[in-house]
Scaffold this motif. Structure first.
Motif, PDB file in Angstrom:
ATOM      1  N   GLY A 160       1.863   0.163  -8.504  1.00 23.81           N
ATOM      2  CA  GLY A 160       2.982   0.645  -7.700  1.00 23.81           C
ATOM      3  C   GLY A 160       2.540   1.188  -6.352  1.00 23.81           C
ATOM      4  O   GLY A 160       3.276   1.116  -5.372  1.00 23.81           O
ATOM      5  N   HIS A 161       1.339   1.717  -6.300  1.00 27.81           N
ATOM      6  CA  HIS A 161       0.879   2.303  -5.042  1.00 27.81           C
ATOM      7  C   HIS A 161      -0.271   1.505  -4.422  1.00 27.81           C
ATOM      8  O   HIS A 161      -1.076   2.025  -3.663  1.00 27.81           O
ATOM      9  N   CYS A 171       5.968   5.715   1.772  1.00 29.86           N
ATOM     10  CA  CYS A 171       6.198   5.882   0.329  1.00 29.86           C
ATOM     11  C   CYS A 171       6.065   7.359  -0.046  1.00 29.86           C
ATOM     12  O   CYS A 171       5.416   8.135   0.661  1.00 29.86           O
ATOM     13  N   CYS A 173       4.151   8.592  -2.011  1.00 31.83           N
ATOM     14  CA  CYS A 173       2.744   8.943  -2.222  1.00 31.83           C
ATOM     15  C   CYS A 173       2.040   9.244  -0.902  1.00 31.83           C
ATOM     16  O   CYS A 173       0.868   9.619  -0.895  1.00 31.83           O
ATOM     17  N   CYS A 178       3.692   0.453   0.091  1.00 26.35           N
ATOM     18  CA  CYS A 178       3.228   0.252  -1.285  1.00 26.35           C
ATOM     19  C   CYS A 178       4.180  -0.709  -2.007  1.00 26.35           C
ATOM     20  O   CYS A 178       5.346  -0.850  -1.631  1.00 26.35           O
TER      21      CYS A 178
HETATM   22 ZN    ZN Z   1       3.069   4.690  -2.736  1.00 31.47          ZN
END
Ligand code: ZN
Ligand code: ADP
Length: 315
Positions: A160-161, A171, A173, A178
């Motif tokens: 996912g990242h 994102c 994160c 991502c």
């Molecule tokens: Zn991310």
């Protein structure tokens, strides 16, 4: 023989089931939605009541637990939940072992679902697979040489990242572009909202706008895919980008590890045949021609974490 108790602490729902060893159908099954302002203690309280109504006085032989968030699988301690507050450093395995007096094993939901598909679903007979869930978030779990592969700090599988578009949108994160930022349900909704809010595209996206009666805040990934199916241009572009991002991620993973199968689950995979074909095509274009690549839908649906919990318990 005593039954096995399987538990699934999801971000939005809680489920528990009992199965007799060797059987492939639940003996008893309970599930309910988490309340809106759930925290760790309300989730635990609800799960306790599900367990008691399942057990009705019997004792299970073992408990397997799937948790929707990072877990230290060596101790069965939850690190945190991204959806429900209060789960920081909760020793879930110890709590359940003490409370029910039977061996308990806890792991992260993507790892557990991967194990479920491996033992009971689309991964049967394959000893290397990568399971990916594309839903509220995007996560992944490995089975390599027939065993879960969690990585040095239990964080393997975080597709996912993985960055697929370094100049893409920001994102949660902190990175840009991502896979999750482009492919998850909520982010698809946000991407459609952002395009609709752009005045230059005033005459586009009319089907999507009509579906939400101009209330852009009520847009969801599901509505994006419904609008795309009805021919909405913006929705189709957003959905296509979701599939493209995932396809690039999968192609790169194939180049690096070359598992026998990629198994895709989660609600976004219900989107449409064209979403699937863009995933397949992009992954194929990203992987080297010599790299074998097989991408299939998950077989166990919402029950993958529960069946994985059964497998996790040693059955
Ligand atoms: Zn991310
Ligand atoms: P969860 O799996 O997290 O319990 P849901 O299954 O309800 O929650 O939905 C997760 C995400 O997937 C939401 O953002 C939702 O809008 C999206 N989604 C659900 N169905 C579809 C679909 N057919 N196509 C695309 N996105 C979908």
């Amino acid at each position: 023989m005593k039954p096995i108790l399987a538990l699934d602490f999801g971000g939005t729902k809680l489920a528990a089931a009992l199965v007799n060893p060797g059987e492939r159908e639940w003996w008893r099954y309970e599930r309910c939605l988490s309340p809106m302002n759930a925290d760790a203690s309300t989730d635990l309280e609800i799960m306790r009541s599900l367990i008691h109504s399942l057990l009705q006085g019997t004792t299970p032989s073992a408990i397997g637990v799937s948790f929707g968030g990072p877990v230290d699988a060596t101790t069965g301690t939850v690190k945190l939940s991204h959806h429900v507050p209060g789960w920081e450093n909760i020793p879930l395995q110890d709590l359940l072992t003490a409370e029910f007096g039977v061996p308990t094993t806890v792991d992260n939901d993507a790892n557990v679902a991967a194990l479920g598909e491996y033992r009971f679903g689309a991964g049967q007979g394959y000893d290397s697979l990568f399971y990916i869930t594309i839903s509220t978030g995007v996560g992944g779990g490995w089975v390599l040489n027939g065993k879960p592969w969690r990585g040095a700090s239990g964080m393997a599988g975080e597709i996912g990242h993985m960055v697929v578009d370094p100049s893409g949108p920001l994102c949660l994160c902190g990175k840009q572009g991502c896979v999750e930022r482009l492919a998850s349900g909520p982010y698809m909704a946000q991407n459609a909202r952002d395009i609709l809010a752009n005045r230059a595209k005033l005459h586009h996206g009319t089907i999507l706008k009509n579906l939400v009666a101009d209330d852009l805040n009520s847009l969801t990934g599901k509505l994006v895919s419904e609008a795309a199916a009805q021919g909405d241009d913006i929705a189709q572009a957003v959905l296509q980008k979701s599939a493209w991002a995932l396809g690039v991620g999968i192609g790169n993973v194939a180049n690096l590890i070359n598992p026998q199968r990629f198994i895709l689950g989660g609600s976004v995979t219900k989107a449409s045949a064209s979403w699937w074909s863009v995933v397949q095509k992009t992954a194929r274009e990203t992987a080297l021609p010599e790299v074998s690549l097989e991408i299939v839908p998950a077989a166990l649906g919402d029950d993958a974490p529960l069946w994985g919990a059964v497998a996790l318990s040693g059955q």
